[in-house]
Design an enzyme around this catalytic site. Structure first.
Site, PDB file in Angstrom:
ATOM      1  N   LYS A 212       0.827  -1.212   0.000  1.00 24.66           N
ATOM      2  CA  LYS A 212       0.000   0.000   0.000  1.00 24.66           C
ATOM      3  C   LYS A 212       0.863   1.264   0.000  1.00 24.66           C
ATOM      4  O   LYS A 212       0.380   2.340  -0.356  1.00 24.66           O
ATOM      5  CB  LYS A 212      -0.919   0.001   1.221  1.00 24.66           C
ATOM      6  CG  LYS A 212      -2.037  -1.008   1.119  1.00 24.66           C
ATOM      7  CD  LYS A 212      -3.288  -0.360   0.599  1.00 24.66           C
ATOM      8  CE  LYS A 212      -4.271  -1.395   0.089  1.00 24.66           C
ATOM      9  NZ  LYS A 212      -5.486  -0.814  -0.453  1.00 24.66           N
TER      10      LYS A 212
ATOM     11  N   ASP B  49      -8.234   0.311   6.853  1.00 24.31           N
ATOM     12  CA  ASP B  49      -8.074  -0.883   7.692  1.00 24.31           C
ATOM     13  C   ASP B  49      -6.681  -0.893   8.299  1.00 24.31           C
ATOM     14  O   ASP B  49      -6.342  -1.785   9.062  1.00 24.31           O
ATOM     15  CB  ASP B  49      -8.215  -2.144   6.828  1.00 24.31           C
ATOM     16  CG  ASP B  49      -9.647  -2.366   6.387  1.00 24.31           C
ATOM     17  OD1 ASP B  49     -10.548  -2.123   7.189  1.00 24.31           O
ATOM     18  OD2 ASP B  49      -9.842  -2.775   5.238  1.00 24.31           O
TER      19      ASP B  49
HETATM   20  C1  LIG Z   1      -2.193  -6.237   3.006  1.00 27.24           C
HETATM   21  C2  LIG Z   1      -3.314  -6.015   2.047  1.00 27.24           C
HETATM   22  N1  LIG Z   1      -3.468  -6.873   1.038  1.00 27.24           N
HETATM   23  C3  LIG Z   1      -4.465  -6.720   0.132  1.00 27.24           C
HETATM   24  C4  LIG Z   1      -5.360  -5.664   0.222  1.00 27.24           C
HETATM   25  C5  LIG Z   1      -6.472  -5.566  -0.769  1.00 27.24           C
HETATM   26  O1  LIG Z   1      -6.453  -4.435  -1.574  1.00 27.24           O
HETATM   27  P1  LIG Z   1      -7.789  -3.897  -2.241  1.00 27.24           P
HETATM   28  O2  LIG Z   1      -8.645  -3.332  -1.163  1.00 27.24           O
HETATM   29  O3  LIG Z   1      -7.324  -2.877  -3.208  1.00 27.24           O
HETATM   30  O4  LIG Z   1      -8.469  -5.070  -2.891  1.00 27.24           O
HETATM   31  C6  LIG Z   1      -5.218  -4.746   1.269  1.00 27.24           C
HETATM   32  C7  LIG Z   1      -6.122  -3.607   1.396  1.00 27.24           C
HETATM   33  O5  LIG Z   1      -6.046  -2.798   2.303  1.00 27.24           O
HETATM   34  C8  LIG Z   1      -4.170  -4.916   2.205  1.00 27.24           C
HETATM   35  O6  LIG Z   1      -3.970  -4.069   3.225  1.00 27.24           O
END
Ligand SMILES: Cc1ncc(COP(=O)(O)O)c(C=O)c1O
Length: 406
Positions: free
Chosen positions: A81, A130
């Site tokens: 992110k 989150d």
């Molecule tokens: C560690 C991690 N992996 C995957 C995702 C998934 O991303 P998206 O919400 O763009 O599908 C998030 C989203 O916050 C995340 O924090």
């Protein structure tokens, strides 16, 4: 199809075309992705993250190759992110300065040297999170010198709050679930004249989440560089919250590999499977409830409006897994299978791999997807021990101890 720990839905709407459908032409345009990638790759501290081959685990699973894109040390923030939110903060500040007649171009170095501090310090960015997206936005705000307010729902841990606050952001705790925190951030931003930097897109709000997604495509550029001359992966497993990550990694893979593109399997937590529900419904739907899952980064009930058309055209299978499957995967990855390098993968970070493990345990599902010795599977380890205490409780060893064994 359901195993004891998962549900799998074959997407009848998957496209067989050579490139993403025309309807998605404005999302993740190659020139926008290239601009984001060149920009981010020029930032101080930039290093490509490792694409780890895990031959021991691949052998145990009976597949030909397993590649794990390890984002646990991206810009020192612990997750992929870092690429999205901070880049969108930068783009927003450049637009705001252009609107104030500051001569262009304005580089990241200009902002980091506080060349326009009089104007930038009066701007504030905000978002709900989150954990990982908010950390990226807060990091970007600190690097570039603007204000930052981050909204957290009750399931976000204190450790994740502390990580965000360490960048000087103001943190506001909200009630309800993640989607309620998104609504609260939007409302407060409207009242206070702040700019929302969200990783998900909704009606009337597409430019910024589009830029966030362009930032993520750095991972694909790195993978394509790493794999120059190697055959394409046959399968890619991507964990999803709102689907922004899945769209951002799959659009460039689709463009690059054309009809040889890998099959896409989207993996979500049982309790927060909005893309799965949309796939089954055949169109965009939202899911409610408390969305509670240990995979905190994936706790999201509303697909991203920008991501959904790409997701529905690109996805071969939608999959839901339970929390225990993710936890067991963290431990297996940390142990290092049959001589593999031990890897630190957080609860959301291992979810794609956890989906693969669950399918392989179920022989029928593995046969159906062609997960055999000819399979070359790519997964995204999207976070490390972003909540260090929780990681230690789950794995029985700290992230530092696992890293010391690498
Ligand atoms: C560690 C991690 N992996 C995957 C995702 C998934 O991303 P998206 O919400 O763009 O599908 C998030 C989203 O916050 C995340 O924090």
């Amino acid at each position: 199809m359901s195993g004891s720990r998962f549900s799998l839905y074959e997407n009848p709407q998957v496209s067989t075309a050579e490139s993403p459908p025309q309807a998605c032409a404005d999302v993740l345009r190659p020139q926008d992705c290239a601009r984001a990638s060149a920009e981010i790759r020029s930032w101080p501290g930039y290093r490509a993250t490792p694409l780890r081959s895990l031959p021991g685990l691949a052998g145990a699973l009976g597949i030909g190759e397993l590649l794990y894109k390890d984002e646990s040390d991206r810009f020192g923030l612990g997750s992929f992110k870092a690429l999205g939110g901070a880049y969108a903060v930068y783009r927003h500040l450049v637009r705001a300065l252009a609107a104030a007649d500051v001569p262009q171009p304005i580089s990241v170095s200009d902002l980091m040297a506080a060349r326009h501090a009089d104007k930038v310090s009066r701007l504030t960015v905000a978002c709900a999170t989150d954990g990982n997206h908010g950390r990226s936005v807060a990091w970007g705000a600190k690097l570039f010198g603007c204000g930052c307010v981050i909204f957290l729902h009750p399931h976000v841990s204190d450790a994740r709050e502390a990580a965000i606050a360490s960048y000087g952001a103001q943190v506001v705790r909200t009630e309800g679930n993640y989607d309620d925190s998104v609504a609260r951030a939007a409302e407060e931003a409207r009242k206070n004249g702040w700019q929302v930097i969200s990783d998900t897109s909704y009606p009337g709000y597409t430019q910024i989440p589009g830029e966030v997604m362009c930032g993520y495509t750095v991972m694909i550029d790195e993978i394509i560089d790493d794999r120059a001359g190697a055959p394409p992966p046959t399968h890619v497993f991507v964990q999803s919250g709102c689907g922004g990550l899945a769209a951002a990694v799959y659009a460039p893979l689709w463009r690059h590999y054309g009809v040889s593109r890998p099959q896409l399997v989207i993996v979500e937590p049982h309790n927060a499977a909005c893309l799965y529900a949309s796939g089954v419904a055949g169109s965009y739907v939202e899911v409610g409830g408390d969305l509670d899952t240990v995979m905190a980064g994936l706790s999201c009930g509303e697909p991203s409006l920008l991501a959904w058309p790409l997701v529905v055209a690109g996805t071969h299978y939608f999959m839901r897994i339970d929390d225990d499957t993710a936890l067991a995967t963290m431990r297996r990855l940390a142990a290092g299978e049959r001589g593999d390098t031990p890897v630190v993968g957080g609860e959301s970070g291992v979810a794609g791999l956890a989906g693969l493990l669950a399918l392989v345990e179920d022989g029928d599902a593995a046969r159906r997807l062609g997960l055999d010795e000819r399979a070359r599977v790519l997964v995204f380890g999207t976070e490390g021990d972003t909540d260090a205490q929780l990681y230690t409780r789950i794995v029985g060893e700290s992230g530092d101890a696992v890293r010391a064994r690498q």
